[in-house]
Design an enzyme around this catalytic site. Structure first.
Site, mmCIF file in Angstrom:
data_model
loop_
_atom_site.group_PDB
_atom_site.id
_atom_site.type_symbol
_atom_site.label_atom_id
_atom_site.label_comp_id
_atom_site.label_asym_id
_atom_site.label_seq_id
_atom_site.Cartn_x
_atom_site.Cartn_y
_atom_site.Cartn_z
ATOM 1 N N GLU A 1 -3.976 1.821 -7.244
ATOM 2 C CA GLU A 1 -4.344 2.888 -6.319
ATOM 3 C C GLU A 1 -3.417 4.077 -6.555
ATOM 4 O OE1 GLU A 1 -6.629 0.927 -2.809
ATOM 5 O OE2 GLU A 1 -4.603 1.431 -2.219
ATOM 6 N N HIS B 1 0.853 -1.195 0.000
ATOM 7 C CA HIS B 1 0.000 0.000 0.000
ATOM 8 C C HIS B 1 0.889 1.246 0.000
ATOM 9 C CE1 HIS B 1 -2.759 3.113 1.337
ATOM 10 N NE2 HIS B 1 -3.732 2.333 0.866
ATOM 11 N N GLY C 1 -7.117 8.716 0.190
ATOM 12 C CA GLY C 1 -7.247 9.360 1.503
ATOM 13 C C GLY C 1 -7.754 10.793 1.447
ATOM 14 N N SER D 1 -10.349 7.025 -3.109
ATOM 15 C CA SER D 1 -11.535 7.899 -3.059
ATOM 16 C C SER D 1 -12.749 7.312 -3.770
ATOM 17 C CB SER D 1 -11.202 9.292 -3.613
ATOM 18 O OG SER D 1 -10.283 9.946 -2.775
HETATM 19 P P1 PGA Z 1 -9.724 5.834 0.385
HETATM 20 O O1 PGA Z 1 -8.535 4.804 0.650
HETATM 21 O O2 PGA Z 1 -10.860 5.064 -0.273
HETATM 22 O O3 PGA Z 1 -10.094 6.352 1.731
HETATM 23 O O4 PGA Z 1 -9.184 6.901 -0.531
HETATM 24 C C1 PGA Z 1 -8.206 3.862 -0.325
HETATM 25 C C2 PGA Z 1 -7.004 3.062 0.080
HETATM 26 O O5 PGA Z 1 -6.104 3.583 0.750
HETATM 27 O O6 PGA Z 1 -6.924 1.881 -0.279
#
Ligand code: PGA
Length: 258
Positions: free
Chosen positions: A169, A97, A175, A216
């Protein structure tokens, strides 16, 4: 059509008393709503892993760890081994991640060691890849993602590669303060990821590796992301940290399947 994957990573959130009602709500929903022709997964923090695996035994929910070391045991204070993750009853393990890459020294090469260790321990690696905002701006998003994918797959045998799930991602999408990727842009990168896997194992094999999107995701953009041909599912953070949010997203995936 490839199957659909829908899951949430809880990051460093939730203690047992918060996780209990969440899980109960999701399990009740799954029991009432009948079969789901896809994969649903939860990735809680380590402290909840064994409990969650026990609670979900015999249900369609898959459970994963958020990270692990590549060695089976040893002098690695604070780390958790593949054998330990497996012993908890986990099905999958999230690796690479962007928060781990940015804050905890995770590299393409440590991700690769972990991918091979996961496969050798019967765990499905959920490998996160994605470009930073600067890489996107400089026009090297595809190069960055292909590099991450190919290094992650080093040493992985052809008969193992379909056990992987890739999560695209983009770092700029994740985030608070993140902007969701435009579905067609995300689809383009998913197709590049599949092409990179195809260069290593052939297009037929690449076609069987799920590539899901994260960053998101919300109840508003989930359906349009899932409509893209190379997006096989969604990996969700904030929008699925309440059970109702996660259930809403499972329903969107369900509608997509019918
Ligand atoms: P988020 O996080 O949906 O809150 O943007 C996604 C992730 O970190 O996998």
């Amino acid at each position: 059509m490839r199957s659909v994957w829908i899951g949430t990573g809880w990051k460093m959130n939730k203690i047992l008393e918060e996780a209990e009602p969440y899980l109960q709500e999701v399990l009740d929903y799954l029991e009432e709503s009948g079969d789901f022709e896809g994969h649903i997964f939860l990735v809680p923090p380590f402290t909840l892993l064994r409990w969650m695996c026990r609670m979900t035994e015999g249900t369609p929910l898959l459970v994963g760890a958020q990270n692990m070391h590549w060695e089976q045991s040893g002098a690695y204070t604070g780390e958790v081994s593949p054998a330990m993750v497996k012993d908890c009853g986990a099905h999958l393990v999230e690796l690479g991640h962007s928060e781990r890459r940015a804050m905890f020294g995770e590299t393409d090469f440590t991700v690769n060691k972990k991918v091979n260790a996961a496969l050798n321990n019967g765990l499905r690696p959920l490998v996160c890849v994605g470009e930073t905002a600067v890489e996107k701006e400089c026009g090297v998003a595809q190069d960055s993602v292909v590099r991450q994918v190919k290094i992650a797959l080093h040493g992985v045998q052809e008969d193992q590669v379909t056990d992987l799930v890739f999560a695209y991602e983009p770092v700029w999408a994740i985030g608070d303060g993140g902007t969701p990727a435009d579905p067609s842009y995300a689809n383009q990168i998913h197709s590049t990821i599949r092409q990179a896997i195809g260069e290593l194992y052939g297009p037929g094999t690449a076609d069987s590796v799920p590539v899901i999107y994260g960053g998101s995701v919300t109840g508003e953009n989930a359906a349009s992301l899932l409509e893209e041909p190379d997006i096989d599912g969604l990996f969700v953070g904030r929008a699925a940290w309440e059970a109702a949010g996660f259930i809403g997203l499972i329903n969107i995936a369900r509608a997509h399947l019918t």
